[in-house]
Write a protein that holds these residues in place. Structure first.
Motif, PDB file in Angstrom:
ATOM      1  N   ILE A  65       0.838  -1.199   0.000  1.00  0.00           N
ATOM      2  CA  ILE A  65       0.000   0.000   0.000  1.00  0.00           C
ATOM      3  C   ILE A  65       0.875   1.252   0.000  1.00  0.00           C
ATOM      4  N   ARG A  66       1.916   1.254   0.807  1.00  0.00           N
ATOM      5  CA  ARG A  66       2.823   2.407   0.877  1.00  0.00           C
ATOM      6  C   ARG A  66       3.487   2.634  -0.485  1.00  0.00           C
ATOM      7  N   ASN A  67       3.951   1.569  -1.127  1.00  0.00           N
ATOM      8  CA  ASN A  67       4.575   1.696  -2.443  1.00  0.00           C
ATOM      9  C   ASN A  67       3.577   2.180  -3.500  1.00  0.00           C
ATOM     10  N   ALA A  68       2.355   1.661  -3.445  1.00  0.00           N
ATOM     11  CA  ALA A  68       1.325   2.076  -4.409  1.00  0.00           C
ATOM     12  C   ALA A  68       0.964   3.545  -4.209  1.00  0.00           C
ATOM     13  N   ALA A  69       0.872   3.981  -2.962  1.00  0.00           N
ATOM     14  CA  ALA A  69       0.546   5.386  -2.687  1.00  0.00           C
ATOM     15  C   ALA A  69       1.652   6.309  -3.200  1.00  0.00           C
ATOM     16  N   ARG A  70       2.891   5.887  -3.014  1.00  0.00           N
ATOM     17  CA  ARG A  70       4.029   6.680  -3.497  1.00  0.00           C
ATOM     18  C   ARG A  70       4.016   6.743  -5.025  1.00  0.00           C
ATOM     19  N   LEU A  71       3.801   5.604  -5.682  1.00  0.00           N
ATOM     20  CA  LEU A  71       3.746   5.581  -7.141  1.00  0.00           C
ATOM     21  C   LEU A  71       2.572   6.404  -7.649  1.00  0.00           C
ATOM     22  N   GLN A  72       1.434   6.282  -6.991  1.00  0.00           N
ATOM     23  CA  GLN A  72       0.246   7.052  -7.356  1.00  0.00           C
ATOM     24  C   GLN A  72       0.552   8.553  -7.324  1.00  0.00           C
ATOM     25  N   GLN A  73       1.257   8.999  -6.296  1.00  0.00           N
ATOM     26  CA  GLN A  73       1.625  10.405  -6.153  1.00  0.00           C
ATOM     27  C   GLN A  73       2.591  10.836  -7.261  1.00  0.00           C
ATOM     28  N   ILE A  74       3.572  10.004  -7.560  1.00  0.00           N
ATOM     29  CA  ILE A  74       4.526  10.316  -8.636  1.00  0.00           C
ATOM     30  C   ILE A  74       3.811  10.384  -9.981  1.00  0.00           C
ATOM     31  N   LEU A  75       2.930   9.424 -10.230  1.00  0.00           N
ATOM     32  CA  LEU A  75       2.200   9.411 -11.496  1.00  0.00           C
ATOM     33  C   LEU A  75       1.372  10.676 -11.668  1.00  0.00           C
ATOM     34  N   ARG A  76       0.701  11.085 -10.624  1.00  0.00           N
ATOM     35  CA  ARG A  76      -0.133  12.295 -10.680  1.00  0.00           C
ATOM     36  C   ARG A  76       0.707  13.561 -10.798  1.00  0.00           C
ATOM     37  N   ASN A  77       1.615  13.735  -9.837  1.00  0.00           N
ATOM     38  CA  ASN A  77       2.306  15.014  -9.695  1.00  0.00           C
ATOM     39  C   ASN A  77       3.475  15.212 -10.638  1.00  0.00           C
ATOM     40  N   GLU A  78       4.193  14.155 -10.959  1.00  0.00           N
ATOM     41  CA  GLU A  78       5.389  14.314 -11.782  1.00  0.00           C
ATOM     42  C   GLU A  78       5.191  13.893 -13.233  1.00  0.00           C
ATOM     43  N   ALA A  82      -3.722  11.530 -14.927  1.00  0.00           N
ATOM     44  CA  ALA A  82      -4.953  11.911 -14.230  1.00  0.00           C
ATOM     45  C   ALA A  82      -5.470  10.737 -13.396  1.00  0.00           C
ATOM     46  N   PRO A  83      -6.033  11.026 -12.215  1.00  0.00           N
ATOM     47  CA  PRO A  83      -6.549   9.949 -11.346  1.00  0.00           C
ATOM     48  C   PRO A  83      -7.558   9.039 -12.037  1.00  0.00           C
ATOM     49  N   GLU A  84      -8.359   9.573 -12.944  1.00  0.00           N
ATOM     50  CA  GLU A  84      -9.354   8.737 -13.620  1.00  0.00           C
ATOM     51  C   GLU A  84      -8.716   7.742 -14.602  1.00  0.00           C
ATOM     52  N   ARG A  85      -7.443   7.910 -14.928  1.00  0.00           N
ATOM     53  CA  ARG A  85      -6.734   6.964 -15.790  1.00  0.00           C
ATOM     54  C   ARG A  85      -6.108   5.833 -14.983  1.00  0.00           C
ATOM     55  N   MET A  86      -6.177   5.908 -13.646  1.00  0.00           N
ATOM     56  CA  MET A  86      -5.558   4.886 -12.801  1.00  0.00           C
ATOM     57  C   MET A  86      -6.594   3.924 -12.249  1.00  0.00           C
ATOM     58  N   ARG A  87      -6.254   2.656 -12.282  1.00  0.00           N
ATOM     59  CA  ARG A  87      -7.069   1.591 -11.673  1.00  0.00           C
ATOM     60  C   ARG A  87      -6.204   0.875 -10.654  1.00  0.00           C
ATOM     61  N   VAL A  88      -6.843   0.307  -9.650  1.00  0.00           N
ATOM     62  CA  VAL A  88      -6.124  -0.450  -8.627  1.00  0.00           C
ATOM     63  C   VAL A  88      -6.655  -1.874  -8.615  1.00  0.00           C
ATOM     64  N   VAL A  89      -5.720  -2.825  -8.643  1.00  0.00           N
ATOM     65  CA  VAL A  89      -6.067  -4.252  -8.590  1.00  0.00           C
ATOM     66  C   VAL A  89      -5.320  -4.867  -7.425  1.00  0.00           C
ATOM     67  N   VAL A  90      -6.062  -5.571  -6.582  1.00  0.00           N
ATOM     68  CA  VAL A  90      -5.455  -6.315  -5.482  1.00  0.00           C
ATOM     69  C   VAL A  90      -5.277  -7.748  -5.958  1.00  0.00           C
ATOM     70  N   ASN A  91      -4.015  -8.148  -6.113  1.00  0.00           N
ATOM     71  CA  ASN A  91      -3.696  -9.511  -6.538  1.00  0.00           C
ATOM     72  C   ASN A  91      -3.538 -10.398  -5.304  1.00  0.00           C
ATOM     73  N   ARG A  92      -3.846 -11.677  -5.465  1.00  0.00           N
ATOM     74  CA  ARG A  92      -3.800 -12.642  -4.361  1.00  0.00           C
ATOM     75  C   ARG A  92      -4.714 -12.221  -3.209  1.00  0.00           C
ATOM     76  N   TYR A  93      -5.867 -11.690  -3.556  1.00  0.00           N
ATOM     77  CA  TYR A  93      -6.819 -11.208  -2.549  1.00  0.00           C
ATOM     78  C   TYR A  93      -7.303 -12.341  -1.646  1.00  0.00           C
ATOM     79  N   GLN A  94      -7.323 -12.066  -0.341  1.00  0.00           N
ATOM     80  CA  GLN A  94      -7.849 -13.003   0.650  1.00  0.00           C
ATOM     81  C   GLN A  94      -8.796 -12.242   1.580  1.00  0.00           C
TER      82      GLN A  94
END
Length: 177
Positions: A65-78, A82-94
């Motif tokens: 989650i921490r890595n995804a949040a950091r990447l999400q911020q880099i993708l948006r800000n740097e 746009a946030p609407e172009r990003m999707r989140v998938v949880v792999n190996r969901y339990q």
């Protein structure tokens, strides 16, 4: 010489050449899926800038989650994704994991996400046998999750017997699910 042939390193490929390759692929295929490494460099930045959708894949752990949040911020800000172009998938969901889907949504500031259920044994058997999960068991929870992902990304039915869904499964049969 290596029996597998030479390895091409990202520093050996110009971002402009990658952009041109993706442009050519997009003229011949309705969907082009690029699985990028976990490093940010000129090539991954090029892919992100050209992508119509960016899918962040993570597992149910604080580190992910921490890595995804950091990447999400880099993708948006740097990189201006746009946030609407990003999707989140949880792999190996339990369902019984300590980190719940609500925690992930809250941490990433999103309303929706997709899940691919954990079924390590069938994924390993698929990788070892060379038979795709789709061919081995089309009704498995993993396949249902991948169908939902395909539908979300392409707007298609997700139940098609061929096309992108089948090609993606063939290409990813050696990866962990």
């Amino acid at each position: 010489g290596d029996a597998q042939g030479p390895t091409v390193l990202s520093k050996d490929v110009a971002p402009e050449r990658l952009a041109r390759l993706l442009e050519v692929l997009a003229t011949y295929h309705p969907h082009v899926v690029v699985d990028v490494p976990h490093t940010l460099d000129a090539l991954t930045a090029t892919v992100f800038s050209l992508a119509t959708q960016v899918v962040l894949v993570l597992q149910q752990s604080l580190l992910h989650i921490r890595n995804a949040a950091r990447l999400q911020q880099i993708l948006r800000n740097e990189l201006g994704v746009a946030p609407e172009r990003m999707r989140v998938v949880v792999n190996r969901y339990q369902k019984e994991a300590l980190v719940e889907l609500a925690d992930i949504k809250r941490s990433l500031g999103i309303d929706t996400l997709l899940t691919i259920p954990s079924h390590y044994r069938s994924a390993l058997e698929s990788a070892d046998s060379g038979v795709t999960l789709y061919d081995a068991d089309r009704n498995s929870p993993v396949i249902r999750g991948l169908r939902e992902l395909t539908t979300a990304l392409t707007g298609g039915s997700g139940a098609e017997r061929g096309g992108l869904f089948r090609r993606v499964l063939r290409l990813s049969s050696g990866t962990e699910s």
